[in-house]
Design a protein around this motif. Structure first.
Motif, short mmCIF file in Angstrom:
data_model
loop_
_atom_site.label_atom_id
_atom_site.label_comp_id
_atom_site.label_asym_id
_atom_site.label_seq_id
_atom_site.Cartn_x
_atom_site.Cartn_y
_atom_site.Cartn_z
N GLN A 163 -0.41 7.73 11.05
CA GLN A 163 -0.50 6.30 10.77
C GLN A 163 -1.09 5.51 11.94
O GLN A 163 -1.26 4.29 11.85
N LYS B 214 8.90 3.47 2.47
CA LYS B 214 8.42 3.55 3.86
C LYS B 214 7.20 2.68 4.11
O LYS B 214 6.74 2.57 5.24
N HIS B 215 6.67 2.08 3.06
CA HIS B 215 5.50 1.21 3.21
C HIS B 215 5.97 -0.23 3.35
O HIS B 215 6.61 -0.78 2.48
N LEU B 216 5.64 -0.84 4.49
CA LEU B 216 6.01 -2.23 4.74
C LEU B 216 4.92 -3.14 4.22
O LEU B 216 3.74 -2.86 4.38
N TYR B 217 5.33 -4.22 3.60
CA TYR B 217 4.33 -5.21 3.21
C TYR B 217 3.72 -5.79 4.48
O TYR B 217 4.39 -5.95 5.49
N GLN B 218 2.44 -6.12 4.42
CA GLN B 218 1.75 -6.51 5.64
C GLN B 218 1.38 -7.98 5.73
O GLN B 218 1.17 -8.48 6.82
N SER C 188 7.36 2.53 -2.73
CA SER C 188 7.21 3.37 -1.55
C SER C 188 8.00 2.75 -0.40
O SER C 188 7.46 1.98 0.39
N HIS D 129 9.85 -4.20 1.86
CA HIS D 129 9.21 -2.90 1.71
C HIS D 129 8.71 -2.79 0.28
O HIS D 129 9.24 -3.42 -0.63
N SER D 130 7.74 -1.97 0.09
CA SER D 130 7.22 -1.72 -1.25
C SER D 130 8.31 -1.06 -2.09
O SER D 130 8.88 -0.06 -1.67
#
Length: 73
Positions: free
Chosen positions: A61, A14-18, A12, A8-9
């Motif tokens: 999202q 809740k932001h997953l690396y993609q 942040s 995860h970032s």
């Protein structure tokens, strides 16, 4: 894949690396992808082998765009 098992970032959570490399295929030498946890080729195996935590869907999202037709050169 189990979302709780990937990066995860840090700024942040809740932001997953993609962008992930799951496996590298080499022409004429390696032609089958090898999946290792936390990645699974089989959804049923993923469900059996991991503890999944249900989450509420944040509809902001969701990608609701229609498919775009290809533009020919």
């Amino acid at each position: 894949m189990n979302l709780q098992k990937i990066s995860h970032s840090p700024t942040s959570p809740k932001h997953l690396y993609q962008n992930y490399t799951i496996d590298v295929l080499v022409k004429d030498e390696k032609t089958q992808t090898v999946f290792t946890p936390p990645w699974y080729k089989d959804l049923e195996k993923l469900i059996r082998e991991t503890i999944l935590t249900p989450r509420e869907i944040n509809e902001s999202q969701l990608d609701t765009r229609e498919d775009v037709e290809e533009i020919e050169d």
